[in-house]
Design an enzyme around this catalytic site. Structure first.
Site, PDB file in Angstrom:
ATOM      1  N   SER A  74       0.777  -1.243   0.000  1.00 23.70           N
ATOM      2  CA  SER A  74       0.000   0.000   0.000  1.00 23.70           C
ATOM      3  C   SER A  74       0.811   1.296   0.000  1.00 23.70           C
ATOM      4  O   SER A  74       0.272   2.365  -0.268  1.00 23.70           O
ATOM      5  CB  SER A  74      -0.883   0.005   1.255  1.00 23.70           C
ATOM      6  OG  SER A  74      -0.077  -0.179   2.416  1.00 23.70           O
ATOM      7  N   SER A 106       3.201   2.993  -1.782  1.00 18.91           N
ATOM      8  CA  SER A 106       3.289   3.930  -2.918  1.00 18.91           C
ATOM      9  C   SER A 106       1.943   4.588  -3.188  1.00 18.91           C
ATOM     10  O   SER A 106       1.875   5.770  -3.547  1.00 18.91           O
ATOM     11  CB  SER A 106       3.754   3.208  -4.186  1.00 18.91           C
ATOM     12  OG  SER A 106       5.080   2.834  -4.046  1.00 18.91           O
ATOM     13  N   LYS A 137      11.605  -5.293 -12.039  1.00 20.74           N
ATOM     14  CA  LYS A 137      12.321  -4.086 -12.467  1.00 20.74           C
ATOM     15  C   LYS A 137      13.207  -4.311 -13.695  1.00 20.74           C
ATOM     16  O   LYS A 137      13.513  -3.370 -14.412  1.00 20.74           O
ATOM     17  CB  LYS A 137      13.181  -3.549 -11.314  1.00 20.74           C
ATOM     18  CG  LYS A 137      12.377  -2.902 -10.178  1.00 20.74           C
ATOM     19  CD  LYS A 137      13.293  -2.299  -9.124  1.00 20.74           C
ATOM     20  CE  LYS A 137      12.518  -1.653  -7.998  1.00 20.74           C
ATOM     21  NZ  LYS A 137      13.376  -0.969  -7.024  1.00 20.74           N
ATOM     22  N   ASN A 156      12.325   1.377 -12.492  1.00 22.53           N
ATOM     23  CA  ASN A 156      11.298   1.368 -11.439  1.00 22.53           C
ATOM     24  C   ASN A 156      10.166   2.345 -11.750  1.00 22.53           C
ATOM     25  O   ASN A 156       9.261   2.514 -10.939  1.00 22.53           O
ATOM     26  CB  ASN A 156      11.907   1.671 -10.055  1.00 22.53           C
ATOM     27  CG  ASN A 156      12.220   3.142  -9.880  1.00 22.53           C
ATOM     28  OD1 ASN A 156      12.519   3.839 -10.846  1.00 22.53           O
ATOM     29  ND2 ASN A 156      12.120   3.633  -8.663  1.00 22.53           N
ATOM     30  N   ALA A 205      24.964  -5.774  -3.323  1.00 20.85           N
ATOM     31  CA  ALA A 205      25.215  -5.811  -4.773  1.00 20.85           C
ATOM     32  C   ALA A 205      23.959  -6.175  -5.550  1.00 20.85           C
ATOM     33  O   ALA A 205      24.031  -6.629  -6.687  1.00 20.85           O
ATOM     34  CB  ALA A 205      26.338  -6.807  -5.069  1.00 20.85           C
ATOM     35  N   ARG A 250      28.248  -9.899   0.473  1.00 22.71           N
ATOM     36  CA  ARG A 250      28.383 -11.281   0.945  1.00 22.71           C
ATOM     37  C   ARG A 250      28.892 -12.173  -0.179  1.00 22.71           C
ATOM     38  O   ARG A 250      29.881 -12.878  -0.031  1.00 22.71           O
ATOM     39  CB  ARG A 250      27.015 -11.765   1.443  1.00 22.71           C
ATOM     40  CG  ARG A 250      27.002 -13.188   1.911  1.00 22.71           C
ATOM     41  CD  ARG A 250      25.632 -13.559   2.427  1.00 22.71           C
ATOM     42  NE  ARG A 250      24.592 -13.490   1.383  1.00 22.71           N
ATOM     43  CZ  ARG A 250      23.318 -13.810   1.575  1.00 22.71           C
ATOM     44  NH1 ARG A 250      22.906 -14.203   2.772  1.00 22.71           N
ATOM     45  NH2 ARG A 250      22.445 -13.714   0.583  1.00 22.71           N
ATOM     46  N   GLU A 307      31.130 -12.873  -6.082  1.00 24.13           N
ATOM     47  CA  GLU A 307      30.904 -12.870  -7.535  1.00 24.13           C
ATOM     48  C   GLU A 307      30.004 -11.702  -7.937  1.00 24.13           C
ATOM     49  O   GLU A 307      30.318 -10.921  -8.830  1.00 24.13           O
ATOM     50  CB  GLU A 307      30.260 -14.201  -7.930  1.00 24.13           C
ATOM     51  CG  GLU A 307      30.330 -14.465  -9.420  1.00 24.13           C
ATOM     52  CD  GLU A 307      29.663 -15.798  -9.753  1.00 24.13           C
ATOM     53  OE1 GLU A 307      29.170 -15.900 -10.876  1.00 24.13           O
ATOM     54  OE2 GLU A 307      29.633 -16.705  -8.896  1.00 24.13           O
TER      55      GLU A 307
HETATM   56  P1  NDP Z   1      18.274  -7.855  -3.921  1.00 27.29           P
HETATM   57  O1  NDP Z   1      17.601  -9.131  -3.550  1.00 27.29           O
HETATM   58  O2  NDP Z   1      18.508  -7.526  -5.350  1.00 27.29           O
HETATM   59  O3  NDP Z   1      19.724  -7.790  -3.183  1.00 27.29           O
HETATM   60  C1  NDP Z   1      19.841  -8.149  -1.836  1.00 27.29           C
HETATM   61  C2  NDP Z   1      21.234  -7.793  -1.325  1.00 27.29           C
HETATM   62  O4  NDP Z   1      21.250  -8.055   0.078  1.00 27.29           O
HETATM   63  C3  NDP Z   1      22.373  -8.612  -1.929  1.00 27.29           C
HETATM   64  O5  NDP Z   1      23.544  -7.844  -1.964  1.00 27.29           O
HETATM   65  C4  NDP Z   1      22.501  -9.766  -0.922  1.00 27.29           C
HETATM   66  O6  NDP Z   1      23.772 -10.346  -0.904  1.00 27.29           O
HETATM   67  C5  NDP Z   1      22.278  -9.019   0.367  1.00 27.29           C
HETATM   68  N1  NDP Z   1      21.826  -9.887   1.452  1.00 27.29           N
HETATM   69  C6  NDP Z   1      20.612 -10.474   1.567  1.00 27.29           C
HETATM   70  N2  NDP Z   1      20.562 -11.178   2.710  1.00 27.29           N
HETATM   71  C7  NDP Z   1      21.767 -11.043   3.307  1.00 27.29           C
HETATM   72  C8  NDP Z   1      22.327 -11.540   4.525  1.00 27.29           C
HETATM   73  N3  NDP Z   1      21.618 -12.308   5.351  1.00 27.29           N
HETATM   74  N4  NDP Z   1      23.593 -11.172   4.833  1.00 27.29           N
HETATM   75  C9  NDP Z   1      24.315 -10.371   4.011  1.00 27.29           C
HETATM   76  N5  NDP Z   1      23.838  -9.882   2.847  1.00 27.29           N
HETATM   77  C10 NDP Z   1      22.570 -10.215   2.500  1.00 27.29           C
HETATM   78  O7  NDP Z   1      17.426  -6.729  -3.196  1.00 27.29           O
HETATM   79  P2  NDP Z   1      17.316  -5.179  -3.620  1.00 27.29           P
HETATM   80  O8  NDP Z   1      18.680  -4.677  -3.900  1.00 27.29           O
HETATM   81  O9  NDP Z   1      16.265  -4.987  -4.640  1.00 27.29           O
HETATM   82  O10 NDP Z   1      16.737  -4.519  -2.277  1.00 27.29           O
HETATM   83  C11 NDP Z   1      17.560  -4.344  -1.143  1.00 27.29           C
HETATM   84  C12 NDP Z   1      16.831  -3.477  -0.134  1.00 27.29           C
HETATM   85  O11 NDP Z   1      16.681  -2.155  -0.648  1.00 27.29           O
HETATM   86  C13 NDP Z   1      15.423  -3.961   0.219  1.00 27.29           C
HETATM   87  O12 NDP Z   1      15.271  -3.920   1.624  1.00 27.29           O
HETATM   88  C14 NDP Z   1      14.533  -2.920  -0.420  1.00 27.29           C
HETATM   89  O13 NDP Z   1      13.314  -2.754   0.283  1.00 27.29           O
HETATM   90  C15 NDP Z   1      15.392  -1.685  -0.309  1.00 27.29           C
HETATM   91  N6  NDP Z   1      15.055  -0.607  -1.236  1.00 27.29           N
HETATM   92  C16 NDP Z   1      14.863   0.640  -0.712  1.00 27.29           C
HETATM   93  C17 NDP Z   1      14.549   1.696  -1.521  1.00 27.29           C
HETATM   94  C18 NDP Z   1      14.335   3.038  -0.921  1.00 27.29           C
HETATM   95  O14 NDP Z   1      13.899   3.938  -1.639  1.00 27.29           O
HETATM   96  N7  NDP Z   1      14.628   3.251   0.346  1.00 27.29           N
HETATM   97  C19 NDP Z   1      14.408   1.540  -2.973  1.00 27.29           C
HETATM   98  C20 NDP Z   1      14.675   0.199  -3.430  1.00 27.29           C
HETATM   99  C21 NDP Z   1      14.971  -0.835  -2.579  1.00 27.29           C
HETATM  100  P3  NDP Z   1      24.144 -11.556  -1.906  1.00 27.29           P
HETATM  101  O15 NDP Z   1      24.459 -10.926  -3.234  1.00 27.29           O
HETATM  102  O16 NDP Z   1      25.332 -12.191  -1.273  1.00 27.29           O
HETATM  103  O17 NDP Z   1      22.931 -12.462  -1.962  1.00 27.29           O
END
Ligand code: NDP
Length: 271
Positions: free
Chosen positions: A18, A20, A67, A88, A127, A150, A153
């Site tokens: 909800s 946005s 996205k 987005n 990443a 984490r 790669e």
């Molecule tokens: P993705 O799933 O694309 O990426 C997740 C990232 O978090 C990866 O780097 C992943 O690492 C890491 N990660 C996940 N779990 C763990 C863990 N337990 N320990 C360490 N690293 C972890 O998600 P998004 O990038 O799309 O979103 C990330 C966050 O950004 C979300 O919470 C989202 O809500 C928020 N967001 C906020 C916005 C804002 O305007 N404030 C806008 C867009 C997103 P790995 O590569 O090793 O899996």
């Protein structure tokens, strides 16, 4: 082209959420526009893009997990969204659908409220899609960016794609080497007790969290306790929404009203 009355805007995502709708509808009301924003939880993003054309939807936000997949179905992609690799925001102008990424601008505008980015040493943790937007924005603002993640790669791919330094796993982050640190992982989102930088902060740092629920994440609370300046994920969120309003209406976004609507909805959702 097809048109709607009232003018329809919306968002497509995996399951409806909800926030946005509250932010955008508050903005349209404040601007005196006959616009309505509806959130669609959909299963078929390609049909979702076709629906924009069929129904004459003026602007469509795109959230997880669509996205990237929507990109090849649009008529044009803004340069920044192309480099980031995610859209987005879909702006429908006379039937021509252009994809934008407003997340990077939201991050930069939120950071620039508390500091200059030029030549600053910025550590970005993560990443995924959000990290790509944050890294891109910081590099555009002439910051020196190092990525920690984490999975090495994924971190290395992001760093080489965008021209950032690769730092390694988050445990190798050393506070004294940076001016700003940004959590762009999903750790902390709807997890009030999880802090991806627990014990790694120092008081000179500016600390930003992209996680926006809860508003004060465990990371931001620890940073504030240390005396760090902080930037919340809600500030990034509202700034990226402002850019969407600018695109969909051509008007200046009423940021204070949008932020109030956002915070009320987060409180209602009880996080
Ligand atoms: P993705 O799933 O694309 O990426 C997740 C990232 O978090 C990866 O780097 C992943 O690492 C890491 N990660 C996940 N779990 C763990 C863990 N337990 N320990 C360490 N690293 C972890 O998600 P998004 O990038 O799309 O979103 C990330 C966050 O950004 C979300 O919470 C989202 O809500 C928020 N967001 C906020 C916005 C804002 O305007 N404030 C806008 C867009 C997103 P790995 O590569 O090793 O899996």
């Amino acid at each position: 082209m097809p048109q709607s009355l009232p003018t329809l805007c919306g968002s497509i995502m995996g399951s409806p959420f909800s926030l946005s709708a509250k932010i955008h509808n508050a903005a349209y009301a404040a601007l005196g526009l006959d616009y309505t924003f509806v959130c669609f939880g959909i299963e078929d993003p390609v049909a979702g893009v076709a629906a924009i054309r069929t129904l004459g939807v003026r602007g469509m936000n795109v959230s997880m997990p669509y996205k990237t997949v929507v990109m090849e179905h649009l008529d044009a992609i803004d340069e920044s969204a192309l480099v980031i690799g995610a859209v987005n925001t879909i702006d429908n102008v006379d039937g021509v659908l252009t994809g934008y990424n407003t997340d990077y601008l939201g991050a930069v505008r939120a950071l620039q409220e508390v500091c200059e980015l030029n030549k600053q040493r910025v550590a970005v943790i993560g990443a995924g899609g959000a990290a790509r937007a944050v890294v891109y924005g910081c590099l555009q603002a002439a910051a020196r960016v190092t990525v920690f993640n984490r999975s090495s790669e994924r971190g290395k791919v992001l760093s080489s794609d965008l021209g950032a330094h690769w730092g390694g796993g988050v445990e190798t982050f050393a506070a004294q080497d940076f001016d700003i640190v940004i959590n762009a992982t999903s750790v902390g989102f709807k997890q009030p007790d999880s802090n991806p930088l627990d014990g790694l902060l120092a008081s000179h740092l500016i600390v930003m969290d992209v996680a926006f629920m809860p508003v004060r994440t465990a990371l931001l609370l620890q940073a504030a306790e240390l005396g760090c300046r902080t930037v919340s994920g809600t500030r990034m969120l509202v700034h990226q929404a402002c850019r969407q309003i600018e695109l969909y209406t051509g008007m200046e976004a009423p940021i204070d009203i949008m932020e109030q609507a956002m915070l009320e909805e987060i409180q209602r959702l009880n996080l």
